[in-house]
Structures are given as structure tokens and as C-alpha cells.
Design a protein around this motif. Sequence first.
Motif, PDB file in Angstrom:
ATOM      1  N   ASP A 174       0.862  -1.191   0.000  1.00 18.02           N
ATOM      2  CA  ASP A 174       0.000   0.000   0.000  1.00 18.02           C
ATOM      3  C   ASP A 174       0.893   1.234   0.000  1.00 18.02           C
ATOM      4  O   ASP A 174       2.123   1.143  -0.099  1.00 18.02           O
ATOM      5  N   LYS A 175       0.281   2.386   0.133  1.00 21.69           N
ATOM      6  CA  LYS A 175       1.019   3.639   0.070  1.00 21.69           C
ATOM      7  C   LYS A 175       2.038   3.781   1.186  1.00 21.69           C
ATOM      8  O   LYS A 175       3.036   4.501   1.048  1.00 21.69           O
ATOM      9  N   SER A 176       1.791   3.097   2.286  1.00 20.80           N
ATOM     10  CA  SER A 176       2.701   3.224   3.424  1.00 20.80           C
ATOM     11  C   SER A 176       3.905   2.295   3.331  1.00 20.80           C
ATOM     12  O   SER A 176       4.818   2.370   4.157  1.00 20.80           O
TER      13      SER A 176
ATOM     14  N   LEU B 174      17.991  -4.414   3.308  1.00 18.74           N
ATOM     15  CA  LEU B 174      18.298  -3.266   2.454  1.00 18.74           C
ATOM     16  C   LEU B 174      17.126  -3.065   1.506  1.00 18.74           C
ATOM     17  O   LEU B 174      16.861  -3.915   0.651  1.00 18.74           O
ATOM     18  N   ALA B 175      16.407  -1.976   1.692  1.00 20.91           N
ATOM     19  CA  ALA B 175      15.269  -1.652   0.832  1.00 20.91           C
ATOM     20  C   ALA B 175      15.554  -0.323   0.153  1.00 20.91           C
ATOM     21  O   ALA B 175      15.960   0.645   0.796  1.00 20.91           O
ATOM     22  N   GLU B 176      15.338  -0.276  -1.171  1.00 19.29           N
ATOM     23  CA  GLU B 176      15.637   0.953  -1.896  1.00 19.29           C
ATOM     24  C   GLU B 176      14.867   1.008  -3.204  1.00 19.29           C
ATOM     25  O   GLU B 176      14.357  -0.008  -3.700  1.00 19.29           O
TER      26      GLU B 176
ATOM     27  N   PRO C 201      11.575   2.903   2.372  1.00 16.82           N
ATOM     28  CA  PRO C 201      12.897   3.537   2.416  1.00 16.82           C
ATOM     29  C   PRO C 201      12.905   4.862   3.146  1.00 16.82           C
ATOM     30  O   PRO C 201      13.910   5.242   3.758  1.00 16.82           O
ATOM     31  N   ALA C 202      11.799   5.596   3.102  1.00 17.22           N
ATOM     32  CA  ALA C 202      11.748   6.906   3.760  1.00 17.22           C
ATOM     33  C   ALA C 202      11.649   6.766   5.278  1.00 17.22           C
ATOM     34  O   ALA C 202      12.242   7.543   6.038  1.00 17.22           O
ATOM     35  N   ASN C 203      10.901   5.743   5.730  1.00 20.52           N
ATOM     36  CA  ASN C 203      10.647   5.583   7.160  1.00 20.52           C
ATOM     37  C   ASN C 203      11.402   4.422   7.794  1.00 20.52           C
ATOM     38  O   ASN C 203      11.309   4.201   8.995  1.00 20.52           O
ATOM     39  N   GLY C 204      12.131   3.643   6.970  1.00 24.48           N
ATOM     40  CA  GLY C 204      12.876   2.508   7.494  1.00 24.48           C
ATOM     41  C   GLY C 204      11.992   1.286   7.693  1.00 24.48           C
ATOM     42  O   GLY C 204      11.009   1.078   6.971  1.00 24.48           O
TER      43      GLY C 204
END
Length: 773
Positions: free
Chosen positions: A709-711, A730-732, A766-769
Motif C-alpha cells: 500500500d502507500k505506506s 536493504l530496501a531501496e 525507504p523513507a521511514n525505514g
Amino acid sequence: MKNLRVTLIGFLCLSSGTVSLAQEPVGSLNELLRDINGSLRLSVKEFNGTDLLSEQPFNKELLQTKTGNWSMQFKASPVSKHPGVMDVSTSFRLNSGVAKSSAVSVSFDFSKWNPENYVLVPASVYNGNRYRAIGNSYSPQYPKDMYYNPSVPLTISNNPRLSIESNKASLVELTTGNVATPALCFFSKKEQKGFVVLTEQMTRLGSSGLTITENAAKDSCSFSISAPAVRKMATGFGDFHISGDKAPDWNSGDEITLNFKVYVFNAANIPDLLKKFMQVRKALSGLNHPRNIIPMSKLFEVATNICKGNFVDVPAGSFYRPENNKNFQLGWVSGMMNTYPMLTLNDKKERDRVIAELDFVVNKLQGKSGYFYGGITAGGEIIPEKMSPDFKPIQAMVRKNADALLWLIKHMQLLKAQGYGKSVKPEWENATEKLAAAFVNTWNKDGEFGQYIVPETGEIAVYNSTAGAIVPAGLAMASDYFHNKEWMKVARDAAKFYYQRDVEKQGLTGGHCGDISQDADSESAFGFLESLMALYYYTGQKEWLNRAEVQAALGATWTFSYDPVFPPNSEIGKLKSNMAGAIWASIQNKHAAPGICTASGDYIFKLFRATGNPLYADLIRDIQHAHAEAVNMPGHLTTNNLIGSSMERIQLSDAEGKGSIGNFINTRNSWTETNGVLMALEIPGIYVNMNHKKLYVFDHVKAQVLSIDKSGITIQLKNETEYDASVSVLAETEKQARKPLSYTAFLRWPKVKVKTGGTIMIKVNPANGITML
């Protein structure tokens, strides 16, 4: 036999002792082989011991011998949507009578053969092994003419090979136990074609035979696959011994089927053949089945515990023992490499020990030229390497010096990234600068780095080989660290030199190990990949990425592509270990080992990340999982040594005797333990591509995407091993992946804990870990 004519693609026609397929529709195997002047020969061979008494080829589906009546059923079908590929199955049956000491054989005969054709048998034969050979033993002494001779020809140990002498026939006899992938391959520059035939490891008769026969005129050659293998001589570690092979007796009703995949394709050069091989090497054996048995975090724990207990204070200095005695060996087999993961423990005691070892190395081992000596005894005596009694100056391996340059910089980078930059001593930096300058001076003077050098004078003692495979990586790192542009130019020039001379023109890299001659070996193949990816990291130029893809393909030729069958009563057989990913050492040392000597192979992961090609992810995952199969753990005993220990023998060949097949050695090797720890450190447990919503699992856990989803992406992790796991993630995005990964990026990877038998859910963004759910 009523349906035989329906499935048979052409009968076999006898002509001057050679059998070729009759003219049939385009797409038949006959047409496919014709593009490379090839034809097929199917035969029954009778032996007296290992002496060939007779070979009787089929010219139709039936064959009458003096003692029996045989039938043969041959099927060949094109692979849909893949021109130039055929699935082939050949069944041999003794319908009546008996056949004493007999084997069946499928041969691909090539006329208009050119001895300049590149011949590859994975992990055993490179460029036909058509080089000068010396000695009749393990690690033979070099003759005088190899010292201080810039014109020295590439020289190998006494291995199976095609002859370099004119008017001399060649015979290479191997079994499928001698190779990383059961395959025979060649590239013809004249025809601009490549050929690959894949087969299976064994039939009910045991391992199959792989034979290459070239006539004295070198204008015809045969690639043969037989069931079973019947060799006169078996190859050892730089020598040969009587094989002990035995052809079986056949009774009425006995039957054997040989299965193949045959590829004939356009190829402009050797790299095209290598890349094709990497694409198809699992096509016949199918997907591997890696077992999740020990999480990477647990492996890191037990192996670093061993290293902690191996720190010694001896008259020579203070260091972590790289092997089982108190002598120190720099580089190659983990001296000043096993220190690197100890730094990441972020433990003051171990950090101080690492600092003591670095002090010891730079103070005790660097020669006047800037090069380092390769080893020192516990008592403080320098250990000479590969020296002839006719030449007194002490020599050292170029490869060890390349390791020293790369790992000195990696240690200093890591300390700074951890916030301990003040611990980096000027003496270390000065020693590193001197070493980099020594390599540059050698390059400017000799146009290569050689295989052995004299640390006192900087002279090349033995030229040739790819012993300097890692030097471009070290120079690129040094160029960045010390802001010296000249060193980057030398790094680029040297990498181009090795790529053109060794990879493009010879299809091999070699001379990287301290116990071989200039033989082709896996260590230089993967070491050179380190250099190519380093140049991509520092320059961002795609040319290095393109070369790295070829080099990864060469590395794949050394790596088990499938899970070989070991004797059921052997140690590996009893453990039911899946060894796809074990890496063969060299054409001299005919065994596989758990991992790369000595590195994590993180450059393979970086290549996957940069290209998105899952073949590279598969390769490094296989390597990591095969390593875990060799680790000594409760309930999974391998070395019968320390918990967490491992050793360098995964033996499928009979090079050390038939009784050695599938058996570990009761010892431990620091380098195999070190590369396992480095894999646990430098390769993420799970990699997530946020754009494609895909994940790739390297660790010993199961993971699946539950929702998107968006989150972010919700992922379920399950740990079915007997040990708690701490899994790095590792997420990117693809945009982030376009930026090359730094050498200390692993310090920033978040970790999630999964208890043994437990299941957790995480949300990745990636933005929030990472968020635990």
C-alpha cells in the motif's frame, strides 16, 4: 520398437568410422551441428580393464555385436522460442546376450577443427589448458627460466590438457566429478560460433565420463560423454594416477539413458561464450534447493568467537592467527582480513587487538621498495615464497600485496565510518601510500605487476599470470583515499590490460594462489571482479559494469551450478548437504571449497543491484548457502573441530582417491571461516526493490510479500532454523540503486530479530525505514 521411427530424428549413418545424423528438417540436431562442422557418433565400447578393446558405433537403431544385440532410441527436440537449442535424450538397451566390461558413449565429432578454438570444461579446462606444463606434483618448483624473464610463457602444473606440441594428439579424460557444471564448451573465432553441451552428473552406473580427443594434425576433435567414466589415468593435484575405473558387465534388459541440452549460437568472442554459459548452466539440472540451516547472524557470532580465541602474542608480534599454527601469513588466507569483521563488533578489546595487528604488519613486513613480505614465523623470521635456490632475494606473492593494499584501506575506511578516525595512525597511511606507489612504479617500469616480486628492491621475480587481479581495486581505493589521480589512471590501465590479455584473449585468469603455478584459478576470477566493480564504484562508467558481467560469468564457471550427488555413506552424503555454490579452487587443486578465497563476494551482490539481473543474486546466494553447509555446528558436524569452524574441502572428484569423495577433513581453515563472516557482514539478509515490489532473500529465513500500500510493503519473515536470527534488510528504489554501494554501507542496514521457529511481520519503506508490525 514400433514407435521408434516416430520419435527418431534421423537414423545414424556410418561413414569412415564416424556417425552423423541423416538429412532431416531444419531444426534437427544434425542441422544444428552442421553450423560448427559437427556430427554425432553413438557407440558401445568394450574394455579390458581401462584399455579400449573395441568401439562399435550404431548406424541404425540396432547394433549387433559378437555377444549381444543392442538397441538405441534417440530423441532430439528444439526448445520452443529458443533457436539453436535442443533437448536430447539417448537410450541404450542390451536386448539380448551379454556385454562384458562395456560403456556407452555419445560423441560430438568436429571436422575442420582449429587448435585456436577456445575450449572450456568448467573448473577443469580453460583455453584447452594448452600451455607449457611443469612438474609432476602439487605446487611444483619453478625452473630457472621462469625467474626474471619478462617473456616467460604462461606455465601450469601437470593437468589434463590439449597439447601445444605440433603433430601430437591430445586426450583429456575427466569425469563429471571433476567439474563445476557437467558441460563441454568451445568457441570458434573462425566460425564466430559457440557450442555448449550440458549433461547430468551420473546415471545408475555412477559418474559419467567427459573426454576430449584431438588428432595429431589438430584438424579434428571429439567431445565425448560416456556412461560410466572409464579413464586410464585419473588426475590428481598436479599429477596423474591409475584411475581404477571399471566398465560394468551388461545383461539382457539393462538400459541407460543419457540426457543433454545442446546449444549452438553466434559468438563474436570468448566473453560471448562465457555469458552464454552463465545464462544456461542450470538449464538442464533445474533450480537449486538451498537449505536454511544457520542464520547469517549466528554464523557471524560463532566464527568471530573462534577468531577471538586465536589472538596470540609471540616474539614476532601480536595478531589473530590466520591458520592453525602461530606463524603469520599476510592476505590470501585471511591474515589482516579476519581483523576486518572484528572491528565491526565495536568492542574496545577487539578494536585494540586489530590496531595491534595493523601495527605489526606495517612495522615488521614492509620492505624497502614499499612491497610487503608474505609471511613471518612466530619467532620473527621472514618466510620466503616460491623461491628458486638459484635466486637468493626473498620473494613475495603479488596477490598478497594486492590484498594488503585493499584491506589496509578498507580498515581505515571502516574506522572512520564508525567514528574512530583518530585511531587511524599516520604510520598505516604512510605504509599504504608506499605500497600503492610501489605498484605504480612497477606498472610504469614493466607494464604489468607479475606474479612474484622482491620486497627489498621492487623487482618482478616472476612475470605473467593474473596475480595482480585485485591491484586495480586497491589502487582505485588508494587514489580516492589519498587524492592521487595518477593512481586511478594506473588502476584503469591495469584493469584494461588484464581484461584484454587474460579474459578476452585467453578466457581465464590465474596464478593467484600461493600453492599453484600460473594455473587458471577461481580466486583470480573473483578477485578481478572485485577490481572491475571498484572501478565502477569510483568512476560510474558503465564500461566497467559491462566487463564485470563477463567476469562474473567466468566466476560462475568455477561454481557448482547444481546440487551434486555424493556417496550416501560419505560425510556430505549423510548430511544430505546441497552444495550448489561451492567454488572450485584451481585446475591444479581439484576440489571445491565453501566460499571465495578470501572475500564476501559482495561485488557480486553489487553487480546484481546495479543490473537487476537475478542470475547474480542466485550466484551469491548459492555461494553463501554452500558455505553454511560446511560449517561445523551441533547436529551438523563437518570438521569435528570448533563450533563454527569450517575447512576447504568439498570433494566430488577422485583426485585424492575414490575414498575421499564426499568426505570433509578433520581440520579448520581460517580463510573459509573469514569469508563466511564477511558474507554475513557485507551481504544483506534481504534485499527489497521498492519499485518492482520484489524481494530477494540471501539469509537463512523465508520471506514473502503480504501486502502493498502507500505506506510501504508488508513482509512476513519466518525462521525455521534452530537458531535465533538477526536479519539485515536493504530496501531501496531503483533511483537509489543506480548509485554504487559504498564499502561500509552495511553499517546502515537495519536489522530485525526473528526467533527460532518464529514468524514476524515488518513494513518496509525507504523513507521511514523498517517498522515491526
